[in-house]
Design an enzyme around this catalytic site. Structure first.
Site, PDB file in Angstrom:
ATOM      1  CE  LYS A 184      -4.006  -2.150   0.205  1.00 59.76           C
ATOM      2  NZ  LYS A 184      -3.720  -3.519   0.600  1.00 59.76           N
ATOM      3  CG  HIS A 185      -0.947   4.804  -1.289  1.00 55.26           C
ATOM      4  ND1 HIS A 185      -2.081   4.032  -1.339  1.00 55.26           N
ATOM      5  CD2 HIS A 185      -0.835   5.412  -2.495  1.00 55.26           C
ATOM      6  CE1 HIS A 185      -2.633   4.179  -2.540  1.00 55.26           C
ATOM      7  NE2 HIS A 185      -1.903   5.003  -3.246  1.00 55.26           N
TER       8      HIS A 185
END
Length: 385
Positions: A184-185
């Site tokens: 994820k980010h």
């Protein structure tokens, strides 16, 4: 062909992240300590919410949100089939019934028109998923929620850093979930969080993640001393550790840079693939700012001699770590076996047959991007009719 495999996603950790974790390891707190609160406050400041509650993972966070919303036996919750299983499983954890609504063909997000068709007297909530990082049509979703008195729990596992009509995702609905899995980010190893502006939800979430236990004198009918606590409902041990939270704080400092790098890579992909007849590049809404968790191409199978599997396998053999996101949830055995095999969601099912996820993560270097572009062009050209 590349000498080594390029994954579809990967974390970016630097010396500052390592130092942050080491500092916690040297401190008095490893589990629930000051780093948790610092991370939650930093996160709320970023997304613009009043509160944030960190969990051990995103699935646990969604479970907590369903509990806080009061979803239970007899309640129906509408979500998209084009998502990871957790977006639906969380409803079943609390005894609710999941209802799938079909997607918009352009955005691949849940279609509010299809949502409205599925609303009944039993509908309690909607879980819209910001698929690939592109925000859902929240105005339409909120209009339905207001009309039918529904709770909106955004699944923003893909959308940290995304904006809807100029406002950051994370403070626009009743509750919003984010994930910190390594692809994820930002990452905390595993981890998740619920952001909300609702104090009642906030307090329920805090208690739910820690066995349902409270030490708050105002919530208890009696107290026997400073040691006293009460378990007021059946909660879970879903706490994040200070080790994870410290990593999260450090990662937050780099979030904007991570998102910008993703956008730079997407720009190169879009430009390179714009004139390839055999694929459709992702739709980009002018009203939303995607944070680009995933870059998904849709194969125009009528223009190709072969199936998606052949294209997928050929790219894998070239060491391009492509993936597919996702198998529609209603097609999974745990859902088919309880009657969802009768679901007809033609747009989601058609989309699934032709999508491939390309590598996209901030640590990609320019040669990585060139390798992906070259491989995709070669394969599509080779198999084009």
């Amino acid at each position: 062909m590349r000498d080594s495999n390029l994954p579809y996603g990967k974390q970016w950790l630097d010396d500052a992240d390592i130092e942050a974790v080491v500092n916690v390891l040297k401190s008095d707190y490893l589990t629930t300590g000051p780093a948790i609160q610092k991370f939650e406050e930093k996160f709320s400041n970023y997304v613009g919410s009043k509160y944030s509650v960190a969990f051990s993972n995103g699935t646990a966070a969604l479970h907590g949100a369903c509990f806080a919303a009061g979803i239970g036996e007899g309640d129906e919750v509408i979500t998209t089939p084009m998502t990871f299983a957790a977006s639906a499983n969380c409803v079943r954890y609390v005894g609710g019934t999941i209802v799938f609504a079909d997607i918009d063909e352009k955005t691949y997000n849940i279609d509010p028109i299809e949502v409205e068709k599925k609303i009944t007297a039993k509908t309690k909530a909607i879980i819209p998923v910001h698929f690939t990082g592109q925000p859902v049509d929240l105005d339409a979703i909120h209009q339905l929620a207001n009309e039918f008195h529904l709770v909106v729990i955004e699944d923003a596992a893909h959308a940290l850093g995304a904006s809807y009509k100029g406002r950051k995702i994370g403070a626009l609905s009743d509750m919003t979930m984010f994930s910190f899995h390594p692809v994820k980010h930002i990452t905390t190893g595993e981890g998740g969080i619920i952001s909300t502006n609702n104090e009642e939800y906030y307090q329920k979430l805090q208690q739910f993640r820690s066995h349902g236990i409270t030490r708050d004198k105002d919530k208890m009918t009696k107290t026997e001393g400073a040691w006293y606590y009460d378990m007021q409902f059946l909660g879970y041990n879903y706490r994040m550790t200070d080790i994870q939270a410290a990593l999260g704080v450090s990662q937050m400092l780099k979030l904007e840079g991570f998102v910008e790098r993703r956008k730079e890579i997407v720009k190169q992909y879009n430009e390179a693939f714009a004139d390839i007849d055999g694929i459709i590049t992702p739709y980009q809404s002018t009203e939303c700012d995607s944070s680009w968790h995933l870059y998904i191409i849709q194969l125009r199978l009528e223009k190709l001699k072969v199936t998606r599997k052949v294209i997928f396998d050929t790219l894998q053999n070239k060491n391009i770590g492509v993936n597919v996101h996702y198998i529609p949830v209603h097609k999974l055995s745990a859902y088919k076996n309880i009657g969802y095999n009768k679901e007809i969601l033609p747009k989601a099912e058609a989309l699934y047959e032709g999508i491939i996820t390309l590598p996209l993560f901030p640590a990609m270097v320019e040669q990585d991007i060139k390798d992906v572009i070259k491989a995709v062009k070669e394969v599509i050209q080779y198999y084009s009719i």
